[in-house]
Design an enzyme around this catalytic site. Structure first.
Site, PDB file in Angstrom:
ATOM      1  CG  ASN A 152      71.461  50.639  40.199  1.00 44.62           C
ATOM      2  OD1 ASN A 152      71.059  51.787  40.047  1.00 44.62           O
ATOM      3  ND2 ASN A 152      72.726  50.294  39.944  1.00 44.62           N
TER       4      ASN A 152
ATOM      5  CE1 TYR B 113      68.615  53.528  30.526  1.00 48.50           C
ATOM      6  CE2 TYR B 113      67.377  55.566  30.314  1.00 48.50           C
ATOM      7  CZ  TYR B 113      68.137  54.700  31.077  1.00 48.50           C
ATOM      8  OH  TYR B 113      68.426  54.997  32.384  1.00 48.50           O
TER       9      TYR B 113
ATOM     10  CE  LYS C  94      66.452  52.080  33.129  1.00 49.29           C
ATOM     11  NZ  LYS C  94      66.929  51.355  34.292  1.00 49.29           N
TER      12      LYS C  94
HETATM   13  N1  LIG Z   1      72.846  58.310  35.886  1.00 51.95           N
HETATM   14  C1  LIG Z   1      71.719  58.741  35.371  1.00 51.95           C
HETATM   15  O1  LIG Z   1      71.634  59.870  34.884  1.00 51.95           O
HETATM   16  C2  LIG Z   1      70.482  57.875  35.395  1.00 51.95           C
HETATM   17  C3  LIG Z   1      69.256  58.495  35.118  1.00 51.95           C
HETATM   18  C4  LIG Z   1      68.113  57.703  35.097  1.00 51.95           C
HETATM   19  C5  LIG Z   1      68.191  56.350  35.384  1.00 51.95           C
HETATM   20  N2  LIG Z   1      69.398  55.774  35.646  1.00 51.95           N
HETATM   21  C6  LIG Z   1      69.426  54.345  35.925  1.00 51.95           C
HETATM   22  O2  LIG Z   1      70.144  54.122  37.118  1.00 51.95           O
HETATM   23  C7  LIG Z   1      70.753  52.832  37.084  1.00 51.95           C
HETATM   24  C8  LIG Z   1      72.217  52.973  37.428  1.00 51.95           C
HETATM   25  O3  LIG Z   1      72.845  53.722  36.422  1.00 51.95           O
HETATM   26  P1  LIG Z   1      74.214  54.522  36.607  1.00 51.95           P
HETATM   27  O4  LIG Z   1      73.997  55.876  36.122  1.00 51.95           O
HETATM   28  O5  LIG Z   1      74.769  54.298  37.957  1.00 51.95           O
HETATM   29  O6  LIG Z   1      75.080  53.775  35.478  1.00 51.95           O
HETATM   30  P2  LIG Z   1      76.497  53.090  35.543  1.00 51.95           P
HETATM   31  O7  LIG Z   1      76.797  52.706  34.129  1.00 51.95           O
HETATM   32  O8  LIG Z   1      77.486  53.943  36.263  1.00 51.95           O
HETATM   33  O9  LIG Z   1      76.247  51.795  36.431  1.00 51.95           O
HETATM   34  C9  LIG Z   1      75.506  50.712  35.965  1.00 51.95           C
HETATM   35  C10 LIG Z   1      76.189  49.447  36.452  1.00 51.95           C
HETATM   36  O10 LIG Z   1      75.417  48.330  36.015  1.00 51.95           O
HETATM   37  C11 LIG Z   1      76.337  47.319  35.616  1.00 51.95           C
HETATM   38  N3  LIG Z   1      75.694  46.378  34.704  1.00 51.95           N
HETATM   39  C12 LIG Z   1      75.328  46.592  33.430  1.00 51.95           C
HETATM   40  N4  LIG Z   1      74.759  45.484  32.918  1.00 51.95           N
HETATM   41  C13 LIG Z   1      74.770  44.551  33.899  1.00 51.95           C
HETATM   42  C14 LIG Z   1      74.307  43.217  33.994  1.00 51.95           C
HETATM   43  N5  LIG Z   1      73.733  42.595  32.956  1.00 51.95           N
HETATM   44  N6  LIG Z   1      74.460  42.571  35.164  1.00 51.95           N
HETATM   45  C15 LIG Z   1      75.046  43.165  36.230  1.00 51.95           C
HETATM   46  N7  LIG Z   1      75.499  44.443  36.195  1.00 51.95           N
HETATM   47  C16 LIG Z   1      75.354  45.122  35.045  1.00 51.95           C
HETATM   48  C17 LIG Z   1      77.491  48.063  34.975  1.00 51.95           C
HETATM   49  O11 LIG Z   1      78.669  47.276  34.922  1.00 51.95           O
HETATM   50  C18 LIG Z   1      77.603  49.274  35.897  1.00 51.95           C
HETATM   51  O12 LIG Z   1      78.522  49.062  36.949  1.00 51.95           O
HETATM   52  C19 LIG Z   1      70.491  52.286  35.682  1.00 51.95           C
HETATM   53  O13 LIG Z   1      69.396  51.400  35.712  1.00 51.95           O
HETATM   54  C20 LIG Z   1      70.147  53.511  34.883  1.00 51.95           C
HETATM   55  O14 LIG Z   1      69.332  53.212  33.784  1.00 51.95           O
HETATM   56  C21 LIG Z   1      70.543  56.510  35.660  1.00 51.95           C
END
Ligand SMILES: NC(=O)c1ccc[n+]([C@@H]2O[C@H](COP(=O)([O-])OP(=O)(O)OC[C@H]3O[C@@H](n4cnc5c(N)ncnc54)[C@H](O)[C@@H]3O)[C@@H](O)[C@H]2O)c1
Length: 266
Positions: free
Chosen positions: A77, A143, A147
């Site tokens: 994630n 991005y 993905k």
């Molecule tokens: N929130 C959205 O709208 C959304 C939509 C589509 C996809 N996503 C995907 O869902 C996933 C979670 O996103 P989110 O919205 O919770 O974001 P977020 O930024 O709240 O959480 C992401 C977490 O990943 C951690 N992180 C980043 N790089 C890292 C690394 N190299 N090693 C370990 N941890 C790391 C960050 O510290 C953070 O806590 C991501 O892959 C994101 O691309 C999110």
């Protein structure tokens, strides 16, 4: 026997919700994140362990697995986005997004898969992709490409590791009112505009994603591998349905007096 799960990027946002849901489902969970906040998040989940470090460091990931044990389930994630027009995208920003989203996913998945295979155990992996990997978003830099890469990697792993007893699938979240998108939805105008584009009538929530992930990890989906499921309330399938048509065309079939036979599509 209690199943175990490793969730990356679990300090907050979707990862934290997935970890909480997995624990509630009976998994013993490991939360891994760059952000030390992960320790606090882990301490709020019964039986959970937090690990601070990056998914892009293969040695660190091996150390986590030595410490926690080999999990039955993995949720890749952890992810980052660096917004901005491609013309202005700094190379180091581009590389960091590729490194975390694509390479980090590979490092964690392969490390766990190797250990599962060596132990003769089965496993399930879910990679978190994005609606942005299916169609480009505004100024999303590397991005969407990363993905999309994870989406293909999911299929590649499913094909290679299926015969070894490991299922690999992906969940592609849509417009989610949580995590990295929180600043987007803090703007009421943008929020209303985006919400209006969702056929399901609302923005997605972290628990929408967590439920889909848990289902893909469970035996309820045991015959599914190499799939990517969009959890987007219908946004991506609604592009053409959202386009206007002239009323004269739209009237065909509605008002028999005005109707003329037509085989034309939109
Ligand atoms: N929130 C959205 O709208 C959304 C939509 C589509 C996809 N996503 C995907 O869902 C996933 C979670 O996103 P989110 O919205 O919770 O974001 P977020 O930024 O709240 O959480 C992401 C977490 O990943 C951690 N992180 C980043 N790089 C890292 C690394 N190299 N090693 C370990 N941890 C790391 C960050 O510290 C953070 O806590 C991501 O892959 C994101 O691309 C999110």
């Amino acid at each position: 026997m209690t199943k175990s799960a490793l969730i990356t990027g679990a300090a907050k946002g979707l990862g934290a919700e997935i970890a909480r849901s997995a624990a509630a489902d009976g998994y013993r969970v490991a939360l891994l994140d760059l952000d030390p906040l992960v320790l606090e998040t882990a301490s709020s989940i019964p039986g959970a362990t937090g690990f601070v470090g990056t998914t892009t460091d293969a040695e660190f990931v091996d150390g986590v697995l030595d410490n926690f044990g080999t999990p039955d389930a993995v949720v890749n994630n952890a992810g980052i986005v660096r917004f901005g027009p491609l013309l202005d995208q700094a190379l180091d920003q581009w590389r960091s997004v590729v490194d975390v989203n694509l390479t980090g996913t590979f490092i964690v998945a392969r490390a766990v898969a190797k250990r599962l295979v060596a132990a003769g155990r089965r496993g399930a992996i879910v990679n978190i992709t994005s609606m942005n990997g299916v169609m480009p978003g505004p100024n999303a830099g590397a991005y969407g490409s990363t993905k999309s890469g994870v989406s293909l990697l999911t299929k590649q792993m499913a094909v290679e590791w299926g015969p070894l007893g490991i299922r690999v699938n992906a969940i592609a979240p849509g417009l989610i009112d949580a995590g990295m998108s929180e600043p987007i939805y803090a703007d009421p105008q943008i929020r209303a505009l985006r919400e209006a584009r969702v056929p399901a009538g609302r923005l997605g929530r972290a628990d929408d994603i967590a439920r889909a992930v848990l289902w893909l990890l469970s035996d309820a989906s045991e015959y599914i591998t190499g799939e990517e499921i969009l959890v987007d309330g219908g946004v991506t399938v609604s592009v053409i349905a959202g386009l206007p048509r002239p009323q004269s065309v739209d009237a065909v079939g509605v008002n028999p007096a005005a109707a003329r036979p037509s085989n034309k599509e939109q």
